[in-house]
Design an enzyme around this catalytic site. Structure first.
Site, PDB file in Angstrom:
ATOM      1  N   ARG A   1      -7.670  -0.985  11.569  1.00  0.00           N
ATOM      2  CA  ARG A   1      -6.388  -0.476  11.049  1.00  0.00           C
ATOM      3  C   ARG A   1      -6.543   0.603   9.974  1.00  0.00           C
ATOM      4  O   ARG A   1      -7.627   0.904   9.514  1.00  0.00           O
ATOM      5  CB  ARG A   1      -5.561  -1.632  10.487  1.00  0.00           C
ATOM      6  N   ASP A   2      -5.379   1.131   9.574  1.00  0.00           N
ATOM      7  CA  ASP A   2      -5.215   2.032   8.426  1.00  0.00           C
ATOM      8  C   ASP A   2      -5.797   3.432   8.669  1.00  0.00           C
ATOM      9  O   ASP A   2      -6.702   3.884   7.944  1.00  0.00           O
ATOM     10  CB  ASP A   2      -5.822   1.409   7.148  1.00  0.00           C
TER      11      ASP A   2
ATOM     12  N   GLU B   1     -10.474  -2.036   4.308  1.00  0.00           N
ATOM     13  CA  GLU B   1      -9.069  -1.666   4.471  1.00  0.00           C
ATOM     14  C   GLU B   1      -8.851  -0.278   3.862  1.00  0.00           C
ATOM     15  O   GLU B   1      -9.504   0.121   2.896  1.00  0.00           O
ATOM     16  CB  GLU B   1      -8.173  -2.692   3.787  1.00  0.00           C
TER      17      GLU B   1
ATOM     18  N   TRP C   1      -7.602 -13.748  -8.059  1.00  0.00           N
ATOM     19  CA  TRP C   1      -6.161 -13.579  -7.802  1.00  0.00           C
ATOM     20  C   TRP C   1      -5.400 -14.828  -8.231  1.00  0.00           C
ATOM     21  O   TRP C   1      -5.892 -15.946  -8.063  1.00  0.00           O
ATOM     22  CB  TRP C   1      -5.970 -13.330  -6.306  1.00  0.00           C
TER      23      TRP C   1
ATOM     24  N   ASP D   1       0.788  -1.241   0.000  1.00  0.00           N
ATOM     25  CA  ASP D   1       0.000   0.000   0.000  1.00  0.00           C
ATOM     26  C   ASP D   1       0.821   1.293   0.000  1.00  0.00           C
ATOM     27  O   ASP D   1       1.828   1.393   0.708  1.00  0.00           O
ATOM     28  CB  ASP D   1      -0.867   0.098   1.269  1.00  0.00           C
TER      29      ASP D   1
HETATM   30  N1  DQQ Z   1      -2.047  -3.785   3.927  1.00  0.00           N
HETATM   31  C1  DQQ Z   1      -1.515  -3.361   5.188  1.00  0.00           C
HETATM   32  C2  DQQ Z   1      -2.704  -3.180   6.067  1.00  0.00           C
HETATM   33  C3  DQQ Z   1      -3.800  -2.940   5.115  1.00  0.00           C
HETATM   34  C4  DQQ Z   1      -3.481  -3.875   4.005  1.00  0.00           C
HETATM   35  C5  DQQ Z   1      -0.530  -4.372   5.667  1.00  0.00           C
HETATM   36  C6  DQQ Z   1      -4.145  -3.504   2.710  1.00  0.00           C
HETATM   37  O1  DQQ Z   1      -2.515  -2.080   6.943  1.00  0.00           O
HETATM   38  O2  DQQ Z   1      -5.067  -3.149   5.681  1.00  0.00           O
HETATM   39  O3  DQQ Z   1       0.575  -4.433   4.822  1.00  0.00           O
HETATM   40  O4  DQQ Z   1      -3.460  -3.941   1.588  1.00  0.00           O
END
Ligand code: DQQ
Length: 494
Positions: free
Chosen positions: A167-168, A221, A302, A44
């Protein structure tokens, strides 16, 4: 002590990068103008920001292997989002809250505050009770060397949200308050949680900005939230929503109540390789969107992350896009205008009539090129137009525009002996007099934009240099192309 530990881990990773970067640079599959890591794995985009006169891109990074693991934040700066200078890694796992080998410093965002650069990221650890994700802060005076906040984490998962599905964080400031949107899952439905804070260190829950009712998966995400005109846009990447990898919602937002009423939804990209987009504001006011050109193993179509790990790297970003809003609230995603600065070798025709006989076209060296077509739908009587891309040695990727059924598809089953799948979408042709097609080809990717940049397909293909032919043909009649333009695109990877 903990400051020193992160520094040691960064230096160790940096040695690894320095020892391997020439292998990647000389690789046959590396990109030429798309952002990618010097070595190792990238996923990301994180912390995108224009800070002190430069574009800063951070990214999820495993500097040790061409596979995901132990997340660090890579860092690079640029004047044009095409030519990059790599800087020392910004974050490395070092603390009890982010040091699990299957965790680390997960995705997040950046904000300038008092002349300092603040990063907000998700620490992921596992102390034997399963994965725990918490929101954490790091800051820097010079925008290069970062220090983690000593009282991290600043936010833990609320009651009812699994600790491994929180997260994120994306942060922004509105008037005198900071806001953060975080991805989460409640009762197996994806959510975007809104928090607010007066100082960025103490956060209180404000509202659920939006949530899935099942149609948008079980976990969201990398949510992002920003104004466009008098509307607000929420984007996220849903887990468990079939082929939908990056969704946008447009609606009205009220800072008094924290309520977001969405009335338009759409898809940013229909390809296999577009995930976790994050946006930021360029100094000229453009809203720029950057995504990871790949996907995860839980996605229905995928296959894998491709063969580039053999050359010591994996992952690139899609070309940055400018987001614009149409009168009906739907969004357009245009490649940044800066791409024009790396064009060379222009070829153009004012009218090109395509028949059922296959015709060869030229565009740059046939590997790194840009192609723009404007199809006159009123003069076109064919049912379909096929563009055969990166063709040679018995291999090809076929882009089919089916005017009769208003459908578009990109077939990479014969692209390279590695990739597979056909990405499909609808086109919005009703009442239209013309159809625009814009293609960006790099060594290992094809991005195809149509329908005024509302219908886009990003797919990775691992085609060799001998796959440099470009062919076009019509089915069931002729296609009249009002304007055809092609360019070569110059090398940008240092
Ligand atoms: N990639 C990260 C996470 C996210 C995910 C981990 C999305 O924080 O949710 O590498 O590709």
């Amino acid at each position: 002590m903990s400051r020193e530990l992160m520094q040691q881990n960064i230096e160790k990773a940096q040695c690894e990068i320095d020892s391997k970067k020439s292998v990647v640079k000389n690789g046959k599959m590396r990109q030429h103008y798309h952002f990618m890591p010097q070595t190792g794995w990238l996923n990301d985009p994180n912390g995108l920001i224009y800070f002190k006169g430069k574009y800063h891109f951070f990214f999820q990074h495993n500097p040790y292997h061409g596979f995901w693991g132990s997340m660090h934040w890579g860092h690079a700066v640029s004047d044009d989002m095409l030519h990059w200078e790599y800087l020392p890694l910004a974050l490395a796992p070092s603390e009890i809250y982010d040091n699990d080998p299957r965790g680390g410093c997960f995705s997040g965002s950046a904000l300038e505050h008092d002349g300092k650069l603040f990063l907000m990221f998700t620490g992921t650890t596992n102390e034997g009770k399963g994965f725990e994700q918490t929101q954490c802060i790091a800051y820097s005076e010079d925008g290069i060397h970062f220090e983690k906040y000593e009282r991290n984490p600043v936010l833990t998962a609320p009651e009812g949200i699994p600790t491994d599905l929180f997260r994120d964080p994306k942060v922004w400031k509105h008037e005198d308050t900071y806001y953060m949107v975080c991805g989460a899952s409640r009762g197996n439905k994806g959510q975007a949680l809104l928090y607010r804070s007066k100082d960025m260190f103490h956060w209180t829950f404000f509202n659920v900005l939006a949530e899935s009712r099942g149609e948008w998966g079980y976990m969201w995400e990398c949510p992002d939230f920003y104004p466009m005109g008098d509307k607000y846009v929420l984007t996220f990447s849903p887990m468990g929503a079939g082929e939908h990898t990056s969704v946008y919602l447009v609606g009205d937002f009220d800072y008094e109540t924290g309520k977001f009423n969405c009335h338009v939804t759409g898809e940013i990209d229909w390809g296999f390789d577009y995930y976790a987009p994050q946006s930021f504001l360029a100094p000229d006011g453009r809203r720029i969107l950057v995504a990871w050109a790949n996907g995860w193993e839980w996605m229905p179509l995928w296959k894998d992350w491709g063969p580039t790990y053999k050359e010591g790297w994996c992952g690139s970003f899609n070309i940055p896009r400018e987001v614009r809003m149409m009168g009906d609230g739907t969004l357009q995603f245009l490649p940044i205008a800066e791409v024009e600065t790396i064009r060379e070798n222009r070829k153009h025709k004012d009218e090109l009539v395509v028949t059922e006989k296959e015709t060869e076209l030229t565009a740059g060296d046939g590997v790194c090129f840009e192609l723009k077509l404007n199809i006159d739908l009123e003069k076109t009587d064919a049912d379909k137009l096929e563009l055969v891309l990166r063709c040679g040695e018995g291999k090809k990727t076929a882009c089919l525009l089916d005017f009769k059924n208003a459908e578009m598809s990109v077939d990479r089953n014969e692209a390279d002996g590695w990739s597979r799948g056909i990405s499909r979408s609808v086109m919005y042709l009703k009442g239209k007099k013309e159809l625009d097609v814009h293609i960006l080809s790099d060594q290992s990717s094809l991005e195809i934009f149509t329908d005024q940049y509302q219908n886009n397909h990003s797919n990775n293909i691992f085609a060799g240099d001998a796959q440099n032919q470009l062919k076009i043909r019509a089915y069931g009649g002729r296609v009249v192309i009002r304007k055809f333009e092609s360019y070569g695109l110059k090398e940008c990877f240092k």
